[in-house]
Design an enzyme around this catalytic site. Sequence first.
Site, mmCIF file in Angstrom:
data_model
loop_
_atom_site.group_PDB
_atom_site.id
_atom_site.type_symbol
_atom_site.label_atom_id
_atom_site.label_comp_id
_atom_site.label_asym_id
_atom_site.label_seq_id
_atom_site.Cartn_x
_atom_site.Cartn_y
_atom_site.Cartn_z
ATOM 1 N N ASP A 1 27.856 -2.284 -34.243
ATOM 2 C CA ASP A 1 28.531 -1.203 -35.045
ATOM 3 C C ASP A 1 29.744 -0.681 -34.045
ATOM 4 O O ASP A 1 30.303 0.243 -34.384
ATOM 5 C CB ASP A 1 27.709 -0.106 -35.216
ATOM 6 C CG ASP A 1 26.255 -0.350 -36.000
ATOM 7 O OD1 ASP A 1 25.307 0.078 -35.908
ATOM 8 O OD2 ASP A 1 26.748 -1.247 -36.859
HETATM 9 N N1 LIG Z 1 25.868 -8.360 -33.284
HETATM 10 C C1 LIG Z 1 25.942 -7.631 -34.447
HETATM 11 N N2 LIG Z 1 24.890 -7.821 -35.434
HETATM 12 C C2 LIG Z 1 25.140 -7.136 -36.464
HETATM 13 C C3 LIG Z 1 26.012 -5.904 -36.596
HETATM 14 C C4 LIG Z 1 26.867 -5.857 -35.559
HETATM 15 O O1 LIG Z 1 27.711 -4.810 -35.618
HETATM 16 N N3 LIG Z 1 26.857 -6.579 -34.457
HETATM 17 N N4 LIG Z 1 25.796 -4.983 -37.617
HETATM 18 C C5 LIG Z 1 24.561 -5.172 -38.403
HETATM 19 C C6 LIG Z 1 24.326 -4.334 -39.350
HETATM 20 N N5 LIG Z 1 23.741 -2.916 -39.073
HETATM 21 C C7 LIG Z 1 24.657 -1.851 -39.268
HETATM 22 O O2 LIG Z 1 25.521 -1.870 -39.951
HETATM 23 C C8 LIG Z 1 22.473 -2.893 -38.180
HETATM 24 C C9 LIG Z 1 21.537 -3.677 -38.894
HETATM 25 C C10 LIG Z 1 20.290 -4.027 -38.357
HETATM 26 C C11 LIG Z 1 20.031 -3.199 -37.220
HETATM 27 C C12 LIG Z 1 18.721 -3.217 -36.648
HETATM 28 O O3 LIG Z 1 18.442 -2.356 -35.875
HETATM 29 N N6 LIG Z 1 17.855 -4.361 -37.151
HETATM 30 C C13 LIG Z 1 16.765 -4.303 -36.367
HETATM 31 C C14 LIG Z 1 15.685 -5.112 -37.519
HETATM 32 C C15 LIG Z 1 15.834 -4.208 -38.617
HETATM 33 C C16 LIG Z 1 14.996 -4.682 -39.685
HETATM 34 O O4 LIG Z 1 14.338 -5.786 -39.578
HETATM 35 O O5 LIG Z 1 14.821 -4.303 -40.831
HETATM 36 C C17 LIG Z 1 16.878 -5.446 -35.390
HETATM 37 O O6 LIG Z 1 17.606 -6.519 -35.656
HETATM 38 O O7 LIG Z 1 15.907 -5.561 -34.550
HETATM 39 C C18 LIG Z 1 21.109 -2.331 -36.794
HETATM 40 C C19 LIG Z 1 22.213 -2.383 -37.400
HETATM 41 C C20 LIG Z 1 24.264 -6.627 -38.755
HETATM 42 N N7 LIG Z 1 24.162 -7.509 -37.523
#
Ligand SMILES: Nc1nc2c(c(=O)[nH]1)N[C@@H](CN(C=O)c1ccc(C(=O)N[C@@H](CCC(=O)O)C(=O)O)cc1)CN2
Length: 333
Positions: free
Chosen positions: A277
Site C-alpha cells: 500500500d
Molecule cells: N506487494 C503488494 N501486493 C499487494 C498490494 C501492494 O500494495 N503490494 N496491494 C494488495 C491489496 N491490498 C490492499 O489494497 C491488500 C491485500 C491483502 C492484504 C493481506 O494482508 N492479505 C493477507 C491474506 C488475506 C486473505 O487471504 O484474505 C496475506 O496476503 O497474507 C493486505 C493488503 C494486493 N497485493
Amino acid sequence: MKRICSSSRLPCRPRTTARSYASTSSAEGPCRRRPTSQRRYRPAATIGAYDPNSSYILTLSCPDRVGLVHAVSGFLAERNGNIEEAAQYNDKATGLFFMRVQFACESIELATLKDDLSAFAEKYDIRWSLHATIAAMKTVLMVSREGHCLNDLLFRWKSGLLPIDIRAIISNHRDFYQLAASYNIPFHHIPVSAATKAQAEARQFEIIEAEGAELVVLARYMQVLSDDLCRKLAGRAINIHHSFLPSFKGAKPYYQAHDRGVKLIGATAHYVTADLDEGPIIEQDVARASHSDTVEDLTARGRDTESQVLARAVKWHSEHRVLMNGHKTVIFK
Ligand SMILES: Nc1nc2c(c(=O)[nH]1)N[C@@H](CN(C=O)c1ccc(C(=O)N[C@@H](CCC(=O)O)C(=O)O)cc1)CN2
C-alpha cells in the site's frame, strides 16, 4: 481447433468483436476528436479523412531547461507532426520536466520516427516512450472475492469506455468464473496459500506474459504479491486499496476506519510495489461517513468509490496520461 482455457479446462468460446477498440494485432477502431471525457470508441469506417494509424502519444521526462517545449514541438513540426493535445509540467523540487504530446504524423514511418526520437532524446537526456493512440492496452485483471471493481471494469470495457483489451481474469477463488464466461474472457483459478505462493505466482506470471499484458489490475485481489513479482510488474500493475491512503493500510481498512470513527472514508488506486500500500498514487476519492455507520455500511458505500477511482486510474494509465516522478506520479488528464 478449439482453444482450451489453461486453468478452467473448458473450451473458450471464440471472442466476440464487442470491443470497439482495436486489439494491438489488428489496427482498426480509433476515436474522433471528442473531448476525452466524452469519447466513445468506434470502428474506423465511420471516421472521415482522419487516419487513425498515424496518431501517436509521446511521453517524456528529462532534466528541466529552457526551450524544451519549443524543442519538442519543433521536432514534430519538422516531420509534419500536427499536435492534437499537449501538456507539460516541471517539478521544481526534482528539477525534472514531464510532457505528454498527442500528435498526428502521416508522412513518416514509425521506425524512422523512433530512430529520430532516439537521436533527439540523447541531446536532451530525455527518457521517452511512443504509443499508437488507437492501440488498446492488453490487460489482465486479478480478483479475489469482492467483485464490484471487476464487474465495473468489464462493463466499462464492453461499453467501449476504456482503451484496454482484457485478455484474461486471474483469481484465487472461483467466485467470478461465470462473470468471466459471460464476457467470453478466459478465467484462471489459481489458489494461493503460504505453501503454494511461489508456484501460484509463477503460474500467474506465465499467463500475464503469455497474454502480452501491458497492464495488470488488482481489482480487489487480496493476496500480497512477492518482491520478485512486484519487480517483474513494476510500473504496469495497479491496485485499488479501499482506504484514503496513507490511512488504514492492510486487508481490513473499513474495520480500522470504523474503529477510528472517521467522517470520511475513501479509496486509492496506486501502482503495486513490494512495500504494501505504499506505491505511487494515481487517483483517490472520498465518501462521507457518520457515527451511525456500521462496518457493513462503510463497506457498501465504499464499493462505488473504489470502482470509480480504479476505472479513472485504468483509463488514465491506458491513455498514457500517468508519468512516474520518483515515488509519485504526474497525471496529464
Ligand atoms: N506487494 C503488494 N501486493 C499487494 C498490494 C501492494 O500494495 N503490494 N496491494 C494488495 C491489496 N491490498 C490492499 O489494497 C491488500 C491485500 C491483502 C492484504 C493481506 O494482508 N492479505 C493477507 C491474506 C488475506 C486473505 O487471504 O484474505 C496475506 O496476503 O497474507 C493486505 C493488503 C494486493 N497485493
